[in-house]
Write an enzyme that holds these catalytic residues in place. Structure first.
Site, PDB file in Angstrom:
ATOM      1  N   HIS A   1      15.694  78.434  20.545  1.00  0.00           N
ATOM      2  CA  HIS A   1      15.738  77.007  20.190  1.00  0.00           C
ATOM      3  C   HIS A   1      14.877  75.955  20.692  1.00  0.00           C
ATOM      4  O   HIS A   1      15.431  76.663  22.132  1.00  0.00           O
ATOM      5  CB  HIS A   1      16.803  77.122  19.282  1.00  0.00           C
ATOM      6  CG  HIS A   1      16.914  75.928  18.708  1.00  0.00           C
ATOM      7  ND1 HIS A   1      17.137  74.303  19.279  1.00  0.00           N
ATOM      8  CD2 HIS A   1      16.582  75.172  16.963  1.00  0.00           C
ATOM      9  CE1 HIS A   1      16.605  73.050  18.224  1.00  0.00           C
ATOM     10  NE2 HIS A   1      16.894  73.405  17.450  1.00  0.00           N
TER      11      HIS A   1
ATOM     12  N   ASP B 124      24.150  80.506  23.022  1.00  0.00           N
ATOM     13  CA  ASP B 124      24.442  79.077  21.791  1.00  0.00           C
ATOM     14  C   ASP B 124      24.466  79.487  20.414  1.00  0.00           C
ATOM     15  O   ASP B 124      23.647  80.619  19.888  1.00  0.00           O
ATOM     16  CB  ASP B 124      22.454  78.681  21.301  1.00  0.00           C
ATOM     17  CG  ASP B 124      22.252  77.856  20.572  1.00  0.00           C
ATOM     18  OD1 ASP B 124      23.287  77.545  20.199  1.00  0.00           O
ATOM     19  OD2 ASP B 124      20.861  77.998  20.724  1.00  0.00           O
TER      20      ASP B 124
ATOM     21  N   GLN C  99      23.359  79.105  15.510  1.00  0.00           N
ATOM     22  CA  GLN C  99      23.981  79.600  14.299  1.00  0.00           C
ATOM     23  C   GLN C  99      24.608  81.042  14.168  1.00  0.00           C
ATOM     24  O   GLN C  99      24.880  81.647  13.024  1.00  0.00           O
ATOM     25  CB  GLN C  99      21.669  80.045  13.978  1.00  0.00           C
ATOM     26  CG  GLN C  99      21.038  79.228  13.884  1.00  0.00           C
ATOM     27  CD  GLN C  99      21.257  78.444  12.882  1.00  0.00           C
ATOM     28  OE1 GLN C  99      21.859  78.487  11.677  1.00  0.00           O
ATOM     29  NE2 GLN C  99      20.903  77.163  12.778  1.00  0.00           N
TER      30      GLN C  99
ATOM     31  N   LYS D 168      26.016  72.022  11.479  1.00  0.00           N
ATOM     32  CA  LYS D 168      25.881  73.271  10.577  1.00  0.00           C
ATOM     33  C   LYS D 168      27.509  73.865  10.505  1.00  0.00           C
ATOM     34  O   LYS D 168      26.996  74.964   9.436  1.00  0.00           O
ATOM     35  CB  LYS D 168      25.218  74.163  11.461  1.00  0.00           C
ATOM     36  CG  LYS D 168      23.747  73.603  12.024  1.00  0.00           C
ATOM     37  CD  LYS D 168      23.439  74.384  13.012  1.00  0.00           C
ATOM     38  CE  LYS D 168      22.150  73.666  13.792  1.00  0.00           C
ATOM     39  NZ  LYS D 168      21.172  73.258  13.539  1.00  0.00           N
TER      40      LYS D 168
ATOM     41  N   CYS E 247      11.702  74.400  14.874  1.00  0.00           N
ATOM     42  CA  CYS E 247      12.130  74.086  16.620  1.00  0.00           C
ATOM     43  C   CYS E 247      11.864  75.523  17.346  1.00  0.00           C
ATOM     44  O   CYS E 247      13.215  75.644  18.842  1.00  0.00           O
ATOM     45  CB  CYS E 247      13.224  73.138  16.611  1.00  0.00           C
ATOM     46  SG  CYS E 247      13.145  72.222  16.133  1.00  0.00           S
TER      47      CYS E 247
HETATM   48  N1  PMP Z   1      20.564  76.084  18.870  1.00  0.00           N
HETATM   49  C1  PMP Z   1      19.966  76.689  17.492  1.00  0.00           C
HETATM   50  C2  PMP Z   1      20.169  78.177  17.487  1.00  0.00           C
HETATM   51  C3  PMP Z   1      19.695  76.219  16.809  1.00  0.00           C
HETATM   52  O1  PMP Z   1      19.861  76.754  15.733  1.00  0.00           O
HETATM   53  C4  PMP Z   1      20.146  74.601  16.667  1.00  0.00           C
HETATM   54  C5  PMP Z   1      19.494  73.524  15.128  1.00  0.00           C
HETATM   55  N2  PMP Z   1      18.624  73.863  14.900  1.00  0.00           N
HETATM   56  C6  PMP Z   1      20.499  74.319  17.752  1.00  0.00           C
HETATM   57  C7  PMP Z   1      20.384  74.840  19.093  1.00  0.00           C
HETATM   58  C8  PMP Z   1      20.373  72.599  17.898  1.00  0.00           C
HETATM   59  O2  PMP Z   1      21.127  71.522  16.997  1.00  0.00           O
HETATM   60  P1  PMP Z   1      21.311  70.323  17.230  1.00  0.00           P
HETATM   61  O3  PMP Z   1      19.961  70.001  16.238  1.00  0.00           O
HETATM   62  O4  PMP Z   1      23.158  70.387  16.356  1.00  0.00           O
HETATM   63  O5  PMP Z   1      22.100  69.806  18.810  1.00  0.00           O
END
Ligand code: PMP
Length: 405
Positions: free
Chosen positions: A117, A194, A197, A220, A363
């Site tokens: 991401h 990270d 997910q 999430k 993203c």
């Molecule tokens: N890392 C991963 C793997 C994600 O899926 C996401 C959210 N889509 C993020 C980071 C960023 O999370 P946040 O927008 O809650 O900061």
């Protein structure tokens, strides 16, 4: 599972009952979390720490209890290793800044993977630029798995940190983080996971994983927005400088200089989101009452069912990382006469039928580039999704494809 606990799932969208399949972007909240937010502001609202009065002590106690709940949830050795942040992105930016100040010199190397991401790419790119370091990328194989041979060859005495996703937010696949950590640790290189997910979809144990840092967002995980977690091993966090200055993170402030507070407060400058932490604790209690192992099993079965239905019922569907186990998300595209049907058009026609999915680059542009498309359709699951949701999605998708073909 427990659908009735989530009031928003009763919503009608364009005259149809909502089918919510965008959980990887954010999950819906159970009544227990909504109640906690209201209760926090109604009964315990007062700034935390150092308050001599009743309300401040009540709010402080709840904030610190929530920290312990988070520590238990990921099986951290101590609540001191739990830093509340604004979310995964904030956690990674704080870590990149702080770790960079402590440990990164010109020519040092950082490693991420090809499926990250943007939150797990850009902060490291910024650090690399700031410190004249080099960002290296674990490549993907043809089947969308990480090339661990290339990774092994990349690790060197110049490597300072590895940061990888536990579960891909696009592919839904589980990355071999155990092996990634083991190989890095052979060379005493710390690893950040990270878990944005993975935390909502499987039990986590930071001590069994032996990761050095781990980050995730509450929103999430059925909790509120604007709050997340940076976990770090105490021995490492102790060596890092604060990422931000202000109230709470200090021990003493003099014109001659400032001394810093102990963990975790050293990293929590300013008034924290103490209502958010309380509600996050309630979200974690909610999923733990169901059981993360049960959630993982039921969601895995649902993902298998969804993938099988896609393959059987949608001609010319292309599922990315097809056949591999999925944790919470499946990405795909549909073709007609070998031409890609634009994912946005599919998403729009599904929305008109009350079905919420996400389309685009999610993203993760480097991964989407690697897939050779401009975007995908992503369906992502939460603990409240059912086979009926999948059936409605498949019927809706068939209709959309018929209209767009
Ligand atoms: N890392 C991963 C793997 C994600 O899926 C996401 C959210 N889509 C993020 C980071 C960023 O999370 P946040 O927008 O809650 O900061």
């Amino acid at each position: 599972m427990n659908r009735d606990d989530f009031p928003i799932l009763q919503t009608e969208v364009h005259g149809q009952p909502l089918v919510y399949l965008d959980n990887a972007a954010t999950s819906q909240k159970p009544q227990a979390v909504l109640d906690a937010i209201l209760e926090g502001y109604t009964r315990y609202n007062s700034n935390i720490h150092r308050g001599t009065h009743y309300l401040s002590q009540q709010a402080t106690m709840r904030h610190e209890q929530a920290r312990q709940t988070v520590a238990d949830f990921i099986h951290a050795a101590s609540a001191r290793e739990i830093i509340f942040t604004k979310g995964t992105t904030d956690s990674l930016n704080m870590l990149a800044f702080s770790f960079g100040e402590a440990f990164i010199r010109p020519g040092d190397e950082l490693i991420v993977s090809g499926l990250e991401h943007h939150s797990n790419i850009v902060p490291w790119q910024m650090l690399a630029t700031r410190k004249q370091a080099v960002l290296r990328v674990i490549p993907l194989r043809e089947d969308m798995t990480l090339d661990l041979d290339a990774y092994r060859a990349m690790l060197s005495p110049r490597t300072r940190l590895v940061s990888v996703a536990h579960v891909s937010n696009v592919l839904g696949t589980h990355q071999p983080v155990e092996e990634i950590i083991r190989l890095a640790h052979e060379q005493h290189i710390p690893v950040c996971i990270d878990a944005a997910q993975s935390a909502p979809h499987m039990p986590l144990d930071v001590q069994a994983l032996d990761c050095d840092f781990l980050v995730f967002s509450a929103h999430k995980l059925y909790g509120p927005t604007g709050i997340g977690v940076l976990y770090g091993k105490q021995a490492l966090l102790d060596q890092l400088p604060p990422a931000q200055g202000g109230g709470e993170m200090i021990q003493h402030v003099r014109w001659s200089g400032t001394t810093y507070n102990e963990l975790p407060y050293k990293f929590e400058a300013g008034t924290p989101n103490f209502i958010g932490s309380y509600a996050t604790g309630k979200a974690l209690e909610y999923v733990q009452a169901i059981g993360m192992t049960r959630i993982a099993e039921e969601e895995a079965a649902l993902a298998r069912y969804a993938e099988q239905q896609l393959v059987e019922q949608i001609p010319s569907v292309r599922i990315y990382a097809a056949g591999q186990a999925k944790y919470g998300a499946i990405s795909f595209n549909v073709y007609h006469d070998d031409k890609l049907i634009h994912p946005f058009d599919i998403g729009t026609l599904l929305d008109q039928q009350g079905i919420a999915v996400r389309t685009g680059h999610h993203c993760a542009e480097p991964l989407i580039d690697h897939l050779g498309v401009s975007g995908t359709v992503r369906v992502s699951f939460g603990l409240y999704n059912t086979r009926e949701d999948i059936d409605r999605f498949i019927q809706g998708l068939k209709r959309a494809v018929r209209m767009l073909s």
